[in-house]
Each structure stands twice: as structure tokens, then as C-alpha cells.
Motif scaffolding. Structure first.
Motif, PDB file in Angstrom:
ATOM      1  N   ALA A 178       0.846  -1.204   0.000  1.00 30.08           N
ATOM      2  CA  ALA A 178       0.000   0.000   0.000  1.00 30.08           C
ATOM      3  C   ALA A 178       0.880   1.252   0.000  1.00 30.08           C
ATOM      4  O   ALA A 178       0.590   2.235  -0.687  1.00 30.08           O
ATOM      5  CB  ALA A 178      -0.921  -0.013   1.215  1.00 30.08           C
ATOM      6  N   CYS A 259      -6.113   1.085  -5.019  1.00 22.63           N
ATOM      7  CA  CYS A 259      -5.046   1.960  -4.484  1.00 22.63           C
ATOM      8  C   CYS A 259      -4.441   2.797  -5.605  1.00 22.63           C
ATOM      9  O   CYS A 259      -4.188   3.998  -5.435  1.00 22.63           O
ATOM     10  CB  CYS A 259      -3.938   1.118  -3.842  1.00 22.63           C
ATOM     11  SG  CYS A 259      -4.381   0.474  -2.235  1.00 22.63           S
ATOM     12  N   ALA A 320      -6.588  -0.035   2.912  1.00 21.50           N
ATOM     13  CA  ALA A 320      -5.761  -0.800   1.969  1.00 21.50           C
ATOM     14  C   ALA A 320      -4.999  -1.903   2.698  1.00 21.50           C
ATOM     15  O   ALA A 320      -4.950  -3.060   2.227  1.00 21.50           O
ATOM     16  CB  ALA A 320      -4.779   0.139   1.265  1.00 21.50           C
ATOM     17  N   LEU A 345     -12.518   1.494   0.301  1.00 20.33           N
ATOM     18  CA  LEU A 345     -11.386   1.708  -0.599  1.00 20.33           C
ATOM     19  C   LEU A 345     -11.877   2.122  -1.992  1.00 20.33           C
ATOM     20  O   LEU A 345     -11.360   3.091  -2.588  1.00 20.33           O
ATOM     21  CB  LEU A 345     -10.570   0.413  -0.681  1.00 20.33           C
ATOM     22  CG  LEU A 345      -9.102   0.512  -1.064  1.00 20.33           C
ATOM     23  CD1 LEU A 345      -8.360   1.441  -0.122  1.00 20.33           C
ATOM     24  CD2 LEU A 345      -8.447  -0.872  -1.017  1.00 20.33           C
TER      25      LEU A 345
END
Lengths: 366, 407
Positions: A178, A259, A320, A345
Motif C-alpha cells: 500500500a 489503491c 488498503a 477503498l
């Protein structure tokens, strides 16, 4: 020109720009790999501290005690040596301490006496001293228990929630995915947008009859694609180099994709706000480590206290890390269900798209 | 000559003053790392545990007291079993310690147990710490001297109480100084600030000169080029000092904060922990000899960083690239230099790698000068750093001289 063709053209242009900045892209990927190596280095600290072992007895009980010292998980690296060598290394700060098993140890234990073991400690760093002070009684307990000594009335019986502990380094290298996504995607997103101001080509955006949204989408698609390739390389290193194989590969891909979208857009927002890569890139580097640490990167965030845990919810890395630790190790590291982490997320990724678009909409007016 | 050198240095300082972006770019990563240490201090440490006392007898109460008395090892909250199970599920606690109902009866027959229900999600940082801490507290029941007080003041003072494990610890602390984790980590942060500002700052300024072609003005000036280079180096050193001195002064002032006093009583738990975060920046006041040693060492590190900055700025030239190369270099110099580790405790190959970076000598030397009563090994550290400074300055000078010829 149609919107998809505009997006495609903008993406191709950005890819060409990145091709011209190959060294910059390579350095960004290097930064991602560096952080992978460096969190591993961090994982190696604070455990297996070197402890000099001066065995003046060499009897059977001394041998059993040394075995007990070695059996305390991740506590010491025992280094047998003479007293003078230990003195010299302690003076130079090369040891956390030195333990001496006296000459009469085995005989005294055999007779039922209690033998005091001298432990000289380099106590400058409290953190290491505390670790040693906790680990030595654990070794003594193992020694007494294994010998079945009489008079021990209470034993500790452990019931673990999970079948096995996850190694600290294995845990760290996953949460660091992450972190890497933040760095790589954030930097590439920021550069893609800030470059337009630095090269003064933002004026062309104002004059162009095309939608800034389409141009931005194309640029961010290209930046995201390069970030995805870089992250895939680091994931490969984690799987092959660290032998950490994901239990849910699709969840890994989904989590990392979210992400990348989120951090590319956040980078773009930062680039549009600061308008200079000189400021945006160091800011990302400066921000990323503290935010990473307060996201359950080292252990479940709630164990750090309610205040820290509540603050952690403001960081996208918290969700994440929750998703990635589950996807790689099958661990639940947030009190919230993994599906909720996933949902948040993706919601954050969508929100960051809007944020980046809003930042660019100022182009028309400034 | 002095006037020329000073004029160039002053000019660079003036540019710095007008370009806060460059200063921010150089300082932000180092300050981020400082915040990281503060966050780690607030997050790592005592784990929250639930204590369930099901036994009603005096021995169960004594066991509970021993567990609760070990306040520096974990944060223990007494709960009922149902509450504790829920807290474990919600991750409010990392483990439950249960003293069973029949504890007193079982102690009499020598078969008592204390149950530890552990969320063993990570080994070293979490599960192992809890195992060791609870084991120590439980062992104290049969062997009171295995507690921290016993380790420090029992057998060490010649008082050995017999215990069924037949072994006791006589701990002898070798140092008069002992510092907390954040105080220990302040040293690498100081070095990182020096490296970041000296290296990145000087490199960015040099690259800017090439990007804007202002370097040509220096070439046209009717002065020796060597003096111009000396002025640039002096500018970098002065700027690094200007940014470092307030941080060091802050370290001297922090000790007067109410939250850093031993008797500070406001708040508890996390609030107290957060309020005490700035206390990590407390720097020890060295003796005159050690103070001079610190000055010499920081001076050598600054000269190394500025020389490398000159080299980087001339070799790379583009500011974006300079930032990326500089940040990567600073990260490696920090971590390999022992930013978060005690280098001699690392695996052998990492120790070898660490010996190749000047920051490892800087961090080791600064810790020696500030935390230890003697200067063992300091001479070697200073020598290496002086050699690094000379090498970096020579390389930077050569690179800039070459760069000028091509400008």
C-alpha cells in the motif's frame, strides 16, 4: 473528437512523455523497491539482539539453560565468547548485554540452590533493555519447566486464535504494498499534472476545445498503467523473494487497483494544487511514512489505542492494509469486515477521481 | 578572496530565501521521518490486554496483583469473560489473561495455570512481547525476584531469594545514561536533516543554476572560479546550519515543557502518550569536550552532504530528477546508516553494507558523543567523515568545474 478518442490520445501523449523521462520513472520504481527492502530492514530490528554468552561451567545444566535461552523466540542471538571479548564488544556497543553462567552452575542447580546469573546490560537504549528484561525470565521459566523442577506451582497455558503467527517481515512487506502504491502512483499522478504548469502547456488546455476531464483521464490512465506495472514487479518480489503467496490473488489485484486509482488521482490533485513537481514529490515522500505507520502497517491499528485507531480511519492506507493483509495472509487486522474495507477503498477511489477533476476544473478560470 | 566567497554564499542564501519551495523540498522528507518516529512511539509499546479473574481466593487476587503491577509491560483492563471475548473480537485488546476459578485449589497441589488467549496475528512485535511479559508476571508468583525490581535490585545487591526455577538474574547496567526510543531515534533524524538539506538543497540550487543558465553569470564574473565554488559550498553549509540550529535549540527547550516533567499528571493512556510525544526531541546537554566533538562531526557531515549536493546538481541538472535521486539517496543513507536499527545488531552482510555509507559513522559517532561518557570509537568515525567530506567536496568541485566548461 469523441471523448474516448480524446482520452486515448491524451494517454498516448502521456506515455510518450514518460518514455522521455525513463530515468525519472526508473527512479520512482527504485523508490518502491527501496521501501520494500527498507521495511524488511526495519523488521529485522528490535529482535534477536546479540547477547554474549560466557559459559564458565559447561556442565549439563548450563547446556540446558543455553537451550532455554535459545528457545525464547526472536529474543537473542547468542554469541559464545570469553569475558574479555565480551567486555571489549560491550564497550563498543556491539552487544545488548553479556550473560555469565558461573563455574559452579550445574552443581548448584543439582543441589537445589538458586544461582544468580550476572547479566551486564548496555542500557543506553531503554527499548532494547526492556526487551532483554522481559526475555530472560521467559528463558528461566522454560529452563524450570523443561527440567520438571519441583515447586513450580503456576504455569502459563497459551491458546492462540490463529494456527500460526505471521512473521513480522512477512506482515510488513504486505502492508508496504500500500505504501508503494502511494509513492509510485502518487508521484506519477502529481508529475503528470504539475508538468503542465511547469512547461506552461496548461495554457493549451484552456484554449483547446476538448474537455479537460478527458485529457486528465487519459494522463492519469497512462500514469496508473505505469504504476501498475511497477507495483506488479514489487508484488512479484514479495511472492518470489519473500515466499509470501497471496491466499486471495483476485483480492490482491482488486485492492491494488483501487489503491492505484486513488493515489494517482490524489497525486494529480496535489500536482494541480501545488503546480510544481519540486514540491509535490517531496511532500508525498514526507507524508507517506507517518501515514503508513498509522494505518496498521506494523500490527492491527486498534492495538495502538483508541485515539490512534480513530485517527487511522482518516488514512486510505488503513483500509488498503486491511484488504491486503487479508488477501495475502488471510488475516483480519481491522475490526471492520474486509468487505467494508474493500467498499470504503473503492468509494475513496471514486471520490479521488472527483477531487482530481475538481482541481482541474480551476484551469478554466485561472 | 574572502569577500568574493562571502558574496557568492550570500547570493545563494538570498536565492534560498526567495525560493521557500526548495527549502520545503529539502526539509519535508526529513520532517516526515521525524513525525514517523513520533507516530511509532505513540503506536508501538504496551499492548492492551484484558484480565479476567474468575478465582475468588487470596492467591488468585495475588496473581492478579502481580499482573496489574507490571504496568510498564502492557495495558491491562479488568473485564468479565463475556466482555473480554467481545473486546478480543473487536480488537480492543490483543489478548485475554484468565485466572481460573479453581486457581487457589490448584496452587495448593502445584498444578495451577493462568490462561493466555492470544491474537497471534504478528509474531515479533506483538505476540512474542505479550508472551514474554505475561510469562514474567506469572513466574513472579513462584519467584518474586524474576520481576523487574528483583532483576535490578535483588541478586545484584547480594540478596538471593531461593526460587523453584533455581536461577535468578543479577542485572548490572553499564551506562549511567539511558534514553527512550524516540530520544535514541532523534540522532538519525538530525543526521537526516543535515543530509537532506545539505545534499538536496545544494543540488537543487545548482541544478536551478544550470536550468536557468544563471551559471553563465558566474563564468563571466571577473573572479577565480575556485572562489565561486568555495562560496557555493559555504552557502550550502550556512543554510544547513541555519535550518539545523533551531531544531537543536528546540531539543534544548523541550525539556521545559510541562508534559515532559516526570510529575506530569494531566491525562492518561493515549492522551498522555500523545502529549509526551514532543519529549522525544529532548537532546542531552553534552560536556565541553563532547560538545566540541559533536560540532566537529556535524560539520564534517554537512560538508559531505554539501559536496555531494554540488556533485548531484551538476551531474543530473533537471530539478525533478535531482529530487528523485536525492530522495532515494537520502532514504538509503538513512536506513543503511542505522536510522531505525543498531547497526552491530544487524546481519553481517548488512553491517558490511552499512560500513560503506558515511551516515553510519555519523549516527554512531553522534550517539557516542551524546549518550556515552567516553568517546570510544569516535576518532575513527570522525576520521571517516572528514575523509568523506574531503572526497565529496573534491568530487563536487571537479564536477562543477567540468560542468562550467560545458555550460
Amino acid at each position: 473528437m469523441s471523448w474516448p478518442r480524446l482520452v486515448w490520445a491524451s494517454a498516448l501523449l502521456e506515455l510518450q512523455q514518460l518514455r522521455r523521462s525513463r530515468l525519472f520513472v526508473a527512479l520512482t520504481v527504485l523508490a518502491a523497491l527501496s521501501f520494500l527492502a527498507l521495511v524488511s530492514l526495519f523488521g529485522l530490528t528490535g529482535s534477536n539482539a546479540p547477547l554474549a554468552l560466557i559459559d564458565q561451567d559447561s556442565g549439563p545444566y548450563a547446556h540446558r539453560f543455553i537451550q532455554a535461552l535459545a528457545a525464547v523466540p526472536h529474543a537473542f542471538t547468542l554469541r559464545p565468547m570469553t569475558a574479555s571479548a565480551a567486555d571489549a564488544q560491550l564497550r563498543e556497543g556491539r552487544l545488548v548485554g553479556a550473560i555469565t553462567i558461573p563455574a559452579n552452575f550445574s552443581a548448584a542447580v543439582e543441589q537445589g540452590s538458586t544461582v544468580p546469573l550476572e547479566v551486564r546490560v548496555d542500557n543506553v537504549n531503554n527499548d532494547l533493555t526492556f526487551d532483554l528484561q522481559r526475555a530472560l525470565p521467559a528463558a528461566i521459566t522454560i529452563f524450570g519447566r523443561d527440567l520438571g523442577l519441583p515447586g513450580i506451582r503456576v504455569a502459563l497455558v497459551e491458546h492462540d486464535l490463529l494456527a500460526h503467527d505471521t512473521g513480522f517481515v512477512a506482515y510488513l512487506v504486505v502492508s508496504a504494498r500500500a505504501l508503494d502504491a502511494f509513492i509510485v502512483a502518487g508521484v506519477l499522478g502529481a508529475i503528470a499534472v504539475a508538468r503542465e504548469w511547469e512547461g506552461r502547456t496548461i495554457k493549451l488546455w484552456r484554449l483547446a476545445p476538448a474537455s479537460p476531464g478527458a485529457l486528465l483521464a487519459g494522463k492519469l490512465m497512462a500514469a496508473g498503467l505505469v504504476a501498475a506495472v511497477a507495483l506488479a514487479a514489487t508484488v512479484l518480489v514479495v511472492i518470489v523473494g519473500y515466499h509470501v503467496v497471496p491466499v486471495a490473488p483476485l483480492a490482491v489485484m482488486g485492492g491494488l487497483a483501487a489503491c492505484i486509482v486513488m493515489f494517482t488521482c490524489l497525486g494529480a490533485w496535489l500536482g494541480a494544487s501545488l503546480r510544481r513537481s519540486l514540491l509535490a514529490v517531496p511532500l508525498i515522500f514526507g507524508l507517506v511514512m507517518p501515514v503508513y505507520i498509522d494505518s496498521g502497517a506494523l500490527e492491527p491499528a486498534r492495538f495502538d489505542g483508541e485515539t490512534v485507531w480513530i485517527i487511522a480511519h482518516a488514512s486510505p492506507l488503513y483500509y488498503a492494509v486491511g484488504v491486503l493483509e487479508w488477501a495475502f495472509h488471510g488475516l483480519r487486522v481491522t475490526p471492520e469486515p474486509v468487505l467494508v474495507d474493500f467498499g470504503i477503498l473503492f468509494a475513496l477511489a471514486a471520490a479521488s477521481l472527483v477531487a482530481a477533476r475538481t482541481a482541474l476544473s480551476q484551469v478554466r478560470w485561472r | 578572496m574572502i569577500r568574493t566567497v562571502w558574496a557568492v554564499a550570500r547570493n545563494d542564501l538570498a536565492i534560498w530565501g526567495r525560493a521557500p519551495g526548495i527549502i520545503a523540498a529539502a526539509l519535508l522528507p526529513a520532517l516526515g521521518m521525524g513525525i514517523l518516529v513520533a507516530v511509532i512511539t505513540a503506536t508501538i509499546g504496551m499492548q492492551p490486554l484484558a484480565l479476567v479473574v474468575e478465582g475468588n481466593g487470596p492467591l488468585a487476587a495475588r496473581m492478579a496483583h502481580l499482573l496489574q503491577a507490571d504496568a510498564e509491560a502492557y495495558l491491562l483492563s479488568p473485564m468479565r469473560r463475556v466482555e473480554a471475548d467481545q473486546a478480543l473480537h473487536d480488537q480492543k485488546v490483543a489478548a485475554i489473561v484468565v485466572i481460573p476459578e479453581d486457581f487457589d485449589r490448584q496452587v495448593v497441589v502445584g498444578a495451577a495455570r493462568v490462561d493466555l488467549v492470544l491474537n497471534n496475528v504478528v509474531d515479533m512485535d506483538l505476540a512474542d512481547d505479550i508472551r514474554r511479559s505475561v510469562t514474567r508476571s506469572v513466574a513472579e508468583f513462584d519467584a518474586p525476584q524474576l520481576g523487574i525490581v528483583g532483576e535490578l535490585h535483588g541478586p545484584t545487591a547480594g540478596i538471593v531469594l531461593p526460587n523453584p526455577f533455581r536461577v535468578a538474574i543479577a542485572e548490572r547496567d553499564l551506562r549511567r545514561t539511558n534514553v527512550t526510543f524516540p530520544q535514541y531515534q532523534v540522532i538519525p533524524i538530525i543526521i537526516l536533516v543535515v543530509i537532506s538539506v545539505g545534499l538536496l538543497g545544494t543540488a537543487l540550487l545548482t541544478a536551478r543554476d544550470f536550468e536557468r543558465s544563471t551559471i553563465k553569470l558566474a563564468l563571466l564574473a571577473p573572479v577565480r572560479r575556485g572562489w565561486v565554488i568555495a562560496g557555493k559550498l559555504l552557502g550550502g553549509v550556512l543554510l544547513t546550519a541555519a535550518l539545523l540550529v533551531p531544531l537543536v535549540l528546540l531539543g534544548a527547550v523541550t525539556r521545559f515543557l510541562p508534559s515532559c516533567r516526570r510529575d506530569f499528571a494531566l491525562g492518561s493512556g493515549t492522551l498522555k502518550q500523545l502529549l509526551s510525544v514532543p519529549c522525544g526531541w529532548i537532546l542531552p546537554v553534552p560536556s565541553l569536550t563532547h560538545g566540541l566533538a559533536v560540532l566537529a562531526l556535524v560539520g564534517a557531515v554537512t560538508a559531505t552532504a554539501v559536496g555531494l549536493g554540488l556533485l548531484l546538481g551538476t551531474a543530473v541538472r533537471g530539478t525533478s530528477l535531482v529530487v528523485m535521486v536525492g530522495l532515494n539517496a537520502a532514504v538509503y543513507l538513512f536506513f543503511l546508516g542505522g536510522g531505525f536499527a543498531t547497526v552491530p545488531f544487524l546481519p553481517a552482510w548488512l553491517q558490511t553494507a552499512s560500513r560503506l555509507v558515511p551516515t553510519s559513522y555519523a549516527i554512531a559517532g553522534l550517539r557516542q558523543a551524546l549518550f556515552y561518557p567516553d568517546l570510544v570509537g569516535f576518532g575513527r568515525d570522525l576520521l571517516v567523515l572528514c575523509a568523506s567530506a574531503a572526497g565529496a567536496t573534491a568530487l563536487g568541485t571537479l564536477a562543477l568545474a567540468r560542468g562550467w566548461r560545458r555550460a
